[in-house]
Motif scaffolding. Sequence first.
Motif, PDB file in Angstrom:
ATOM      1  N   GLU A   1      15.079   1.245   5.690  1.00  8.82           N
ATOM      2  CA  GLU A   1      15.999   0.198   5.240  1.00  8.82           C
ATOM      3  C   GLU A   1      16.459   0.460   3.814  1.00  8.82           C
ATOM      4  O   GLU A   1      17.652   0.352   3.488  1.00  8.82           O
ATOM      5  N   VAL A   2      15.505   0.837   2.961  1.00  3.77           N
ATOM      6  CA  VAL A   2      15.831   1.129   1.570  1.00  3.77           C
ATOM      7  C   VAL A   2      16.757   2.334   1.495  1.00  3.77           C
ATOM      8  O   VAL A   2      17.750   2.336   0.769  1.00  3.77           O
TER       9      VAL A   2
ATOM     10  N   GLN B   1      10.480  10.672   1.772  1.00  5.29           N
ATOM     11  CA  GLN B   1       9.532   9.822   2.473  1.00  5.29           C
ATOM     12  C   GLN B   1      10.027   9.492   3.867  1.00  5.29           C
ATOM     13  O   GLN B   1       9.231   9.345   4.795  1.00  5.29           O
TER      14      GLN B   1
ATOM     15  N   ALA C   1      20.308   1.407   2.350  1.00  8.35           N
ATOM     16  CA  ALA C   1      20.982   0.689   1.266  1.00  8.35           C
ATOM     17  C   ALA C   1      21.430   1.651   0.169  1.00  8.35           C
ATOM     18  O   ALA C   1      22.569   1.576  -0.315  1.00  8.35           O
TER      19      ALA C   1
ATOM     20  N   ALA D   1      20.399  -4.349  -4.700  1.00 10.56           N
ATOM     21  CA  ALA D   1      20.183  -4.030  -3.281  1.00 10.56           C
ATOM     22  C   ALA D   1      18.706  -4.102  -2.923  1.00 10.56           C
ATOM     23  O   ALA D   1      18.328  -4.674  -1.891  1.00 10.56           O
ATOM     24  N   LEU D   2      17.866  -3.552  -3.789  1.00 19.48           N
ATOM     25  CA  LEU D   2      16.432  -3.520  -3.480  1.00 19.48           C
ATOM     26  C   LEU D   2      15.821  -4.912  -3.544  1.00 19.48           C
ATOM     27  O   LEU D   2      14.990  -5.286  -2.703  1.00 19.48           O
TER      28      LEU D   2
ATOM     29  N   LYS E   1      12.704  -9.608   3.232  1.00 15.51           N
ATOM     30  CA  LYS E   1      11.512  -9.196   3.970  1.00 15.51           C
ATOM     31  C   LYS E   1      10.336 -10.129   3.680  1.00 15.51           C
ATOM     32  O   LYS E   1       9.589 -10.504   4.592  1.00 15.51           O
TER      33      LYS E   1
ATOM     34  N   THR F   1      10.536  -0.035   6.401  1.00 15.59           N
ATOM     35  CA  THR F   1      11.029  -0.458   5.087  1.00 15.59           C
ATOM     36  C   THR F   1      11.717   0.694   4.375  1.00 15.59           C
ATOM     37  O   THR F   1      12.788   0.541   3.787  1.00 15.59           O
ATOM     38  N   ILE F   2      11.094   1.863   4.432  1.00 18.84           N
ATOM     39  CA  ILE F   2      11.671   3.027   3.770  1.00 18.84           C
ATOM     40  C   ILE F   2      13.054   3.328   4.339  1.00 18.84           C
ATOM     41  O   ILE F   2      14.008   3.604   3.609  1.00 18.84           O
TER      42      ILE F   2
ATOM     43  N   PHE G   1       1.959   6.829   6.037  1.00 20.03           N
ATOM     44  CA  PHE G   1       2.549   5.501   6.069  1.00 20.03           C
ATOM     45  C   PHE G   1       2.408   4.889   7.455  1.00 20.03           C
ATOM     46  O   PHE G   1       2.486   5.590   8.470  1.00 20.03           O
TER      47      PHE G   1
ATOM     48  N   ILE H   1      16.643  -6.726  -0.343  1.00 16.55           N
ATOM     49  CA  ILE H   1      15.789  -6.294   0.764  1.00 16.55           C
ATOM     50  C   ILE H   1      14.415  -6.929   0.637  1.00 16.55           C
ATOM     51  O   ILE H   1      13.851  -7.448   1.610  1.00 16.55           O
TER      52      ILE H   1
ATOM     53  N   SER I   1       4.993  -3.538   1.255  1.00 19.93           N
ATOM     54  CA  SER I   1       5.360  -2.124   1.169  1.00 19.93           C
ATOM     55  C   SER I   1       5.054  -1.577  -0.224  1.00 19.93           C
ATOM     56  O   SER I   1       5.680  -1.970  -1.201  1.00 19.93           O
ATOM     57  N   ARG I   2       4.076  -0.692  -0.288  1.00 21.13           N
ATOM     58  CA  ARG I   2       3.749  -0.086  -1.579  1.00 21.13           C
ATOM     59  C   ARG I   2       4.949   0.668  -2.136  1.00 21.13           C
ATOM     60  O   ARG I   2       5.200   0.654  -3.340  1.00 21.13           O
TER      61      ARG I   2
ATOM     62  N   GLU J   1       5.750   0.278   7.000  1.00 20.35           N
ATOM     63  CA  GLU J   1       6.188   0.932   5.772  1.00 20.35           C
ATOM     64  C   GLU J   1       7.362   1.872   6.051  1.00 20.35           C
ATOM     65  O   GLU J   1       8.329   1.931   5.293  1.00 20.35           O
TER      66      GLU J   1
ATOM     67  N   SER K   1      13.771  10.970  -3.509  1.00 17.03           N
ATOM     68  CA  SER K   1      12.432  10.460  -3.235  1.00 17.03           C
ATOM     69  C   SER K   1      12.375   9.729  -1.904  1.00 17.03           C
ATOM     70  O   SER K   1      11.538  10.015  -1.047  1.00 17.03           O
ATOM     71  N   VAL K   2      13.286   8.787  -1.716  1.00 16.92           N
ATOM     72  CA  VAL K   2      13.268   7.987  -0.489  1.00 16.92           C
ATOM     73  C   VAL K   2      13.541   8.865   0.730  1.00 16.92           C
ATOM     74  O   VAL K   2      12.939   8.694   1.786  1.00 16.92           O
TER      75      VAL K   2
END
Lengths: 214, 214
Positions: free
Chosen positions: B85-86, B159, B89, A89-90, A97, B82-83, B75, A93, A146-147, B79, B155-156
């Motif tokens: 989106e992640v 954030q 998922a 999945a990651l 992107k 993106t977070i 952020f 993405i 994206s870090r 960013e 974690s995600v």
Amino acid sequence: MSIGESHRALRDEVADQLRSWILDGTLEPGSRLGEGAISERMGVSRLPVREAFRRLEAEGLVQTAPRRGVRVAVFDQEELATIQEVRLALELIAVRKTAERRDSETMNELERVLLAGSQAAEAGDQSALKRLNGDFHELLAGGTGSRVLVALLRSVRNQAHHLVGGLVTSPEDSWSEHARVIRAVLDADAEMAALLMRRHLHDRHESQRATLTP
Amino acid sequence: MSIGESHRALRDEVADQLRSWILDGTLEPGSRLGEGAISERMGVSRLPVREAFRRLEAEGLVQTAPRRGVRVAVFDQEELATIQEVRLALELIAVRKTAERRDSETMNELERVLLAGSQAAEAGDQSALKRLNGDFHELLAGGTGSRVLVALLRSVRNQAHHLVGGLVTSPEDSWSEHARVIRAVLDADAEMAALLMRRHLHDRHESQRATLTP
DNA sequence: CTCACTTATTCTGGATACAATATCCGCCAT
DNA sequence: ATGGCGGATATTGTATCCAGAATAAGTGAG
């Protein structure tokens, strides 16, 4: 011994060393990591070792039991399948992107890797291909800008690598699939790139399952 | 003060405290965290604080510049997108897997949360709803049986929470959507659960974008 | 008065010593 | 053999100490 000019923090050095030891199998899954032993072997005090432990713990490479120390993470089959799924999945993405952003520096790097890769493939240079395959994934992650995603992917990839033991796919096979993904990204065809990436990772997953459950 | 019997490791205590301070806005994004100040304020030595820093660093809640200390992560818009989106998922993977596994303990807990939630909603108990909404996400992550996925999601999610500043959606609205997801999971309808979860997170994302770009 | 340069203080990064405590391992008795 | 006791070991945490770097403060010149 002088600490030298702009030395990185010792915890980073220690963490990197431990990470590579874990990934290349020097430290077997389940084996115990005594902070005393590590600090002695690497010639540093125990403090940076403990900080490195916390980082690897958060990266999922080691598991910590209270008062019982740190040991190399060991995952069961189900956990490994989940990790693969998350990684897929990651990566999807990330590749989408990256193909959409088309960051110029990343594009240049991808062209360079594509060229160097085809040359290495012709010459049969296995070690170069292996390195380029690594660059490929790093570039696709970095291209997202994206870090956070870079960090997550590296972590998940490490844990996925953790399972393979000995890699099943040859660097050449990997490369040909990678090359196709790169071309799609350079063509700004995000969906095609994602599709190729999905197939790439899915095939790998399947062949691993096959070897693990005979 | 005695450390007591089976106290958790101090680094965990410190990390949890810092995490909640960051998430509830007590520590503003970009503000500096001196290890001396923290250790003094929490009455522990600097060592557990440093270990906690490494963990939060790996969780992405703080950013570390060498020799320049640690500060609360900040952020940019891209960013944050993106977070989101992640997170979407990963939540989808989690809810599907949980609905497929149907771990009995998790199912019982979900039923309990569903009951308690509808009661709290009737009574208009905001704080209880907020807590149950948190339980909801934790249970869906835990129901996958994957420690790795639990850690990644936490974690995600942290954030993602980081961006909202003040939450835009009311606990009641959140709860009604959560309740629908729970029912789908209890009905073993993984695809329906995933679809509802997707809509749930997507709506939230959109409303945030609206408030951030006037 | 402002800007640059120098000095002073603070803070991180690291080492070391030491205390407390929990776990592990071997030994002994039943 | 098996179960419990006691010491050895390792982790965890505290307290100090020191070197080096970054920021803050102060000082002097234009």
